[in-house]
Write a protein that holds these residues in place. Sequence first.
Motif: not given
Length: 69
Positions: A3-29
């Motif tokens: 089984l040969l993978y020709v196309c591969v996607e790699e994902a990496q998290e760069i950073g996290r930060r607090v955004a403005t607003g609240v969750c419409p489901y539970c009103e969390g941050k």
Amino acid sequence: MRLLYVCVEEAQEIGRRVATGVCPYCEGKVEAVDIESKWKFCCLPISYVNKRKYFCTLCSRRLVLYDYY
């Protein structure tokens, strides 16, 4: 049988930060996560894409923003 993978996607998290607003489901941050994804074809990089995704810190749901013009 091989089984040969020709196309591969790699994902990496760069950073996290607090955004403005609240969750419409539970009103969390809301937290904004910056993710860099790389597409490779036979070990050669094809493209780099930076994305920003929004998550709730309490219920861990992914939130989608819609732009209305």
